[in-house]
Design an enzyme around this catalytic site. Sequence first.
Site, mmCIF file in Angstrom:
data_model
loop_
_atom_site.group_PDB
_atom_site.id
_atom_site.type_symbol
_atom_site.label_atom_id
_atom_site.label_comp_id
_atom_site.label_asym_id
_atom_site.label_seq_id
_atom_site.Cartn_x
_atom_site.Cartn_y
_atom_site.Cartn_z
ATOM 1 N N ASP A 1 -19.030 53.959 6.202
ATOM 2 C CA ASP A 1 -19.090 54.153 4.944
ATOM 3 C C ASP A 1 -19.584 55.412 4.314
ATOM 4 O OD1 ASP A 1 -21.258 54.157 6.209
ATOM 5 O OD2 ASP A 1 -21.402 51.885 5.884
ATOM 6 N N HIS A 2 -20.026 56.249 4.796
ATOM 7 C CA HIS A 2 -20.325 57.283 3.805
ATOM 8 C C HIS A 2 -19.871 58.132 3.390
ATOM 9 C CE1 HIS A 2 -24.036 54.714 4.555
ATOM 10 N NE2 HIS A 2 -25.125 55.750 3.957
ATOM 11 N N ASP B 1 -29.940 53.387 9.809
ATOM 12 C CA ASP B 1 -30.049 53.292 8.064
ATOM 13 C C ASP B 1 -31.321 52.231 7.239
ATOM 14 O OD1 ASP B 1 -27.401 54.013 5.670
ATOM 15 O OD2 ASP B 1 -28.914 52.004 5.143
ATOM 16 N N ARG C 1 -31.528 52.666 -5.567
ATOM 17 C CA ARG C 1 -32.256 53.850 -5.789
ATOM 18 C C ARG C 1 -31.323 54.711 -6.726
ATOM 19 N NH1 ARG C 1 -32.092 55.016 0.873
ATOM 20 N NH2 ARG C 1 -33.641 54.253 1.333
ATOM 21 N N SER D 1 -34.216 56.729 2.355
ATOM 22 C CA SER D 1 -33.591 57.377 3.523
ATOM 23 C C SER D 1 -34.208 57.448 5.099
ATOM 24 C CB SER D 1 -32.617 58.794 3.278
ATOM 25 O OG SER D 1 -31.816 58.705 4.453
ATOM 26 N N ARG E 1 -32.611 59.546 7.308
ATOM 27 C CA ARG E 1 -32.011 60.223 8.068
ATOM 28 C C ARG E 1 -32.752 61.372 8.219
ATOM 29 N NH1 ARG E 1 -30.961 61.973 1.564
ATOM 30 N NH2 ARG E 1 -29.977 59.884 1.956
HETATM 31 C C1 MIC Z 1 -28.742 56.089 1.664
HETATM 32 O O1 MIC Z 1 -28.482 54.797 0.921
HETATM 33 O O2 MIC Z 1 -30.399 57.055 1.735
HETATM 34 C C2 MIC Z 1 -28.467 56.367 2.679
HETATM 35 C C3 MIC Z 1 -27.458 57.515 2.710
HETATM 36 O O3 MIC Z 1 -27.582 55.018 3.459
HETATM 37 C C4 MIC Z 1 -29.336 56.984 3.992
HETATM 38 C C5 MIC Z 1 -29.138 56.791 5.157
HETATM 39 C C6 MIC Z 1 -28.465 58.821 5.366
HETATM 40 O O4 MIC Z 1 -29.163 59.457 4.972
HETATM 41 O O5 MIC Z 1 -27.790 58.918 5.645
HETATM 42 C C7 MIC Z 1 -30.598 54.996 4.538
HETATM 43 O O6 MIC Z 1 -30.738 54.860 3.556
HETATM 44 O O7 MIC Z 1 -30.947 55.696 5.443
HETATM 45 FE FE1 SF4 Z 2 -24.728 52.910 1.247
HETATM 46 FE FE2 SF4 Z 2 -27.753 53.692 2.053
HETATM 47 FE FE3 SF4 Z 2 -25.952 53.399 -0.821
HETATM 48 FE FE4 SF4 Z 2 -26.266 51.387 0.900
HETATM 49 S S1 SF4 Z 2 -28.234 52.559 -0.403
HETATM 50 S S2 SF4 Z 2 -24.458 51.787 -0.159
HETATM 51 S S3 SF4 Z 2 -26.358 52.250 2.881
HETATM 52 S S4 SF4 Z 2 -25.903 55.055 0.728
#
Ligand code: MIC
Ligand code: SF4
Length: 643
Positions: free
Chosen positions: A64-65, A119, A379, A533, A535
């Site tokens: 999905d990313h 995530d 965010r 995140s 990550r």
């Molecule tokens: C995000 O919303 O920052 C992400 C991208 O979903 C991350 C995961 C990632 O960095 O791959 C998260 O929220 O953990």
């Molecule tokens: Fe995707 Fe992270 Fe954004 Fe949710 S917050 S839509 S998991 S990138």
Amino acid sequence: MGLNLAQKLIKAHLVEGELIPGTEIGIRIDQTLTQDSTGTMAYLQLEAMGIKRVKTKLSAAYIDHNMLQEGFENADDHLFIQSAARKYGIYFSRPGNGICHQVHLERFGVPGQTLLGSDSHTPTNGGIGMLAIGAGGLDVAAAMAGEPYYLTMPEIVNIRLTGRLAPFVTAKDIILEVLRRLTVKGGVGKIFEYTGDALPYLSVPERATITNMGAELGATTSIFPSDEVTREFLRAQQREADWVELAADPDAEYDQVIEIDLSQIEPLAAKPHSPDNVAKISEIGPIKIDQVAIGSCTNSSYQDLMRVAAILKGRTVHPDVSLVISPGSRQVLSMLAANGALADLIAAGARILESACGPCIGMGQAPPTNGISLRTFNRNFQGRCGTMSASVYLVSPETAAASAVAGVLTDPRTLDLELDIPMPEQFLVNDNMIIPPAEEGETVELVRGPNIKPFPQNVPLGEKAAGMVLIKLGDHITTDHIMPSNAKLLPYRSNIPYLAEYCLTPCDPEFPKRAAANKGGIIVAGENYGQGSSREHAALAPLYLGVKAVLAKSFARIHRANLINSGIIPLTFVSESDYDGLQESDQLEIPNIREQLQAGDEVIVRNLTQACEYRMNCELTEKELAVILMGGKINWIKQRQND
Ligand code: MIC
Ligand code: SF4
């Protein structure tokens, strides 16, 4: 004394420890989820553990990313994950099927079970009564391998919701109100449990909006009870058999109680550049906007988008505004298509994106220079949208839609409209984009493209740790700063050497070069280091660059765990004035580090440049200590499995 719901679920899954806040516990994990930008790493780690098949009740892998396929990299990662899912016994949700948290809620979430996801927004499924926790990929891989998940027993905070929301005031405004009151570090070490007489009026997707953004509080997770509303939702998803009733005991106690009278809430927005910078829309005023983005795992459910469609019906998006909409799942998109709401969105001028994270993680739709973007996401850290000079406001779908038409930030209560969107009695259920795992996985070969590089592994901790202060950072540095993600970098999530060249560059473009030239060193930071995140790349890239320790005023939960998993030592200042005195380029040394950590007291760090010493805390649990001494969690797990 009775138990609250969080305690009940923890107790039912407890394999180590006791329900005493602040102490280490280990819990059994029933379900896991990964998404593609953390998933490749998690499955490489699972492979390194030598596991044949996952030991969970259910594991799901979502794509999905990384949806923009500008080159071969993302598509290769998708194939790798698909082959890993087949091999290891994991359900594979194909690209286009939707955002992991939304699809999991619709198709897999089970009240009362535990869910660990790579995530940070995994707590979304707390909306259906799961104990759902976000973690680094390695912890999720370990859970798939049957290891318990270790965490510090959180305090349980009761948020009691009373009264009724006024029209056009939404679940998003509730969680923004919580963020306004508690801030982005107000939830560290806590679980938020929602109760109160307002609950019957909040649908599961609305509850999920609230638990989703609990991540922005820094919380371990958030949870709602499983009640008749939950049952209705599961029935409409043809999954009533998964329902169980779950609630706190009537005499349950909490570590803290917060009351929110919903009738007092107004439409709110989180102003740039932090989700807790919250103000009333009516006070911010009609600022001119350039973009509106509706979607993300926070606000892209069927109900959300039906409300947006009702507001846009028969109107046209303002000529100065670009409106993009990404439905949360294929289920949502199909239902909008079937009932005509999609046509209303298109007719109004909305640009429809596929069901994925999209602009939320900077995969396209970066706003213009100095642009103002309203987003229904979770965010708004500076630069996350892809444009450093842009300002992102987080708002509800209703506010977003009203503003898209007006061209300025608009309080949706000023609309001359009545919105009554009931939950559907039946969702459109079609699981043909979810591939079940192969019966016999052992013969399945992993498909590995050239972009998939081995991940860095640490070596056991030596007798001393030493190095230069490579960078001195302020408060609230996010993992988006440490390891930026956008359309250009996300394709390299399985290529740490490449990503490392961008580590901390939003704070200092020279950081990677300086780290490499000095063969690593030490990072100094302020409060809440590593928020955001999950990550683990934000730990793996520093590891690759030779970072040995981080000295901070405080850490965000998941990032601290990721540092430990990588064998990087997280230390906090005993006296915060020591932070003030430290300078970039100071040479530091931590003598007898193994002994110092094992002694469990304060750790002495010497500043050779300034000829002084600092007392630091390193509150490691027994297991964390063992992981650090062995140079990271992979080494620790391998040894455990050989024992
Ligand atoms: C995000 O919303 O920052 C992400 C991208 O979903 C991350 C995961 C990632 O960095 O791959 C998260 O929220 O953990
Ligand atoms: Fe995707 Fe992270 Fe954004 Fe949710 S917050 S839509 S998991 S990138």
